[in-house]
Scaffold this motif. Sequence first.
Motif, PDB file in Angstrom:
ATOM      1  N   ILE A  55      34.316 -20.814  67.952  1.00 52.51           N
ATOM      2  CA  ILE A  55      33.437 -20.334  69.017  1.00 52.51           C
ATOM      3  C   ILE A  55      34.158 -19.315  69.896  1.00 52.51           C
ATOM      4  O   ILE A  55      33.586 -18.296  70.285  1.00 52.51           O
ATOM      5  CB  ILE A  55      32.921 -21.530  69.863  1.00 52.51           C
ATOM      6  N   TYR A 105      28.753 -10.601  72.181  1.00 46.92           N
ATOM      7  CA  TYR A 105      27.303 -10.416  72.251  1.00 46.92           C
ATOM      8  C   TYR A 105      26.492 -11.540  71.600  1.00 46.92           C
ATOM      9  O   TYR A 105      25.304 -11.415  71.387  1.00 46.92           O
ATOM     10  CB  TYR A 105      26.879  -9.048  71.688  1.00 46.92           C
ATOM     11  N   ILE A 106      27.178 -12.639  71.275  1.00 46.04           N
ATOM     12  CA  ILE A 106      26.445 -13.822  70.820  1.00 46.04           C
ATOM     13  C   ILE A 106      26.050 -14.619  72.063  1.00 46.04           C
ATOM     14  O   ILE A 106      26.842 -14.792  72.993  1.00 46.04           O
ATOM     15  CB  ILE A 106      27.322 -14.690  69.888  1.00 46.04           C
ATOM     16  N   ASN A 107      24.827 -15.112  72.054  1.00 42.77           N
ATOM     17  CA  ASN A 107      24.288 -15.888  73.161  1.00 42.77           C
ATOM     18  C   ASN A 107      25.204 -17.070  73.521  1.00 42.77           C
ATOM     19  O   ASN A 107      25.528 -17.886  72.665  1.00 42.77           O
ATOM     20  CB  ASN A 107      22.917 -16.416  72.696  1.00 42.77           C
ATOM     21  N   THR A 108      25.612 -17.150  74.814  1.00 39.92           N
ATOM     22  CA  THR A 108      26.562 -18.194  75.248  1.00 39.92           C
ATOM     23  C   THR A 108      25.968 -19.590  75.079  1.00 39.92           C
ATOM     24  O   THR A 108      26.652 -20.524  74.660  1.00 39.92           O
ATOM     25  CB  THR A 108      26.941 -17.989  76.733  1.00 39.92           C
ATOM     26  N   ALA A 158      23.815 -20.499  72.926  1.00 44.16           N
ATOM     27  CA  ALA A 158      23.798 -20.822  71.498  1.00 44.16           C
ATOM     28  C   ALA A 158      25.181 -21.265  71.034  1.00 44.16           C
ATOM     29  O   ALA A 158      25.306 -22.149  70.180  1.00 44.16           O
ATOM     30  CB  ALA A 158      23.351 -19.600  70.696  1.00 44.16           C
ATOM     31  N   GLU A 159      26.226 -20.655  71.610  1.00 44.52           N
ATOM     32  CA  GLU A 159      27.599 -21.038  71.256  1.00 44.52           C
ATOM     33  C   GLU A 159      27.843 -22.506  71.591  1.00 44.52           C
ATOM     34  O   GLU A 159      28.346 -23.274  70.769  1.00 44.52           O
ATOM     35  CB  GLU A 159      28.611 -20.184  72.032  1.00 44.52           C
TER      36      GLU A 159
END
Lengths: 249, 209
Positions: free
Chosen positions: B159, B165-168, B170-171
């Motif tokens: 993670i 730019y990955i949704n936090t 969602a992480e």
Amino acid sequence: MRVFENWETTLKIPGLFLLMMAMAFIRDQHLIFMLPCIAAILFIASGVPLSLLLSRFRAPVSFLLFVSVFLILFSEGQALFRIGPVILRSQGAILALNTCVRVLSIITVGIVMITTTPLSDLSGKLKGMLIPHIIVDIGIMTGRYIMVIGEDYSKMTTARKLRGYTPGKSIARRFGVIVPTAATLLINGFQQSERVFNAMRMRGYGSSAADEDRSYVLTRLSRSDVIIFLAIVTASVLLIVLEIAVETS
Amino acid sequence: MHIPDGMLPLEICIAGYAGTAALTWLCIKKANSSSEDTARVVSRASVMAAAFFVVSWIHIPLPPVSVHPVLAGLMGILLGWVSFPAILVGLFFQAAMFGHGGFTTLGVNALSMGGAALLSWGMYRLLRRQGERNILLSGFVAGFAGVSFAVIAVGSVLILTIPAYINTEAEVSAVLAMAVAHLPLALAEGVFTALVARFLLRVKPDMLL
């Protein structure tokens, strides 16, 4: 077609390892497509069977699938298309593709490295590559005893089947089989390690004379060994320099 | 549970190797000082690593499927400090023979699995000090902690290295989902470790540290 098999191990391992590390450094979407090209050239030159390569891809594929789905669904950015509540994002799709390409390329180089190097040769030469002797010795002996203990396990399984014993579907009954089997293998391993320890002591393991005997002797390198090594190192450095240049520009 | 090649950035791979080198040096030093014989450390680590490698082929029933045991907890309670170098070598063979894990990620994988073994060993020792009879509880905790720590370590590394730019949210959800998905495995491993530890206590108690 035996270029890699004949390539001196003391240059092959650091050379291909450096290349794998350089490949791990690449993140740019344009540079990433150089990786499968390099991996394909090495794979073809190595003469490793395709079936072996594909069988080694099985293990990371499920992991890659999970990561790809996560990246495609949960990245932010422009939507590619929508299926009900699920939105597929372009940035995530590119990242997932990059990851898959990089992972499979590095695995291919790793397979070329390991399948063209006999274990006996690898373990002997690792001592000259800054790997501590104790770790190399553990590696050599582990390699030998995996076969021995694996054979013990196979015999135990066959004996159990010959006696008509089947674990059945009950979880308790299955644990009743696997626990004694695992524990017996561990006890056998422990007893074997005591015998190995005594044998090592009798042969003078750890004494300065024995260490001198096992000291690493530099192998004479041929011109082709050095040329292949330099080509691999150049490719690795080039990849790193290009990635840095792209990142900074 | 093993991170394959190419998943992690170069900096993390190098940091993993540096951490593994430091921990390996520490573990060998500690093991040498306790047994005062390098030959014993080498023989114990290598033959037991081979035994663990073979035991990992046995499937643990976890309805509706069956899974391979991770064995980090069991290695910790049987090998102590030696478990780390043994796991390092075992991971190398898994990468070389089956393609599980990888060569560039070997350091990070060794830190997560080997660290889990050392942590399990610490917890096992703490519980065993409370009383000699609670072998089932201490064995279960060691097995459960071994899988849990390895999952948390692997999940955190993955993670943390995912691009910004990955949704936090969602992480965080992915880490939680990964932890929940591994909970049955941790429970099964805990039961397996407890039963094996009890068997060893009855048959060959000097194996347990």
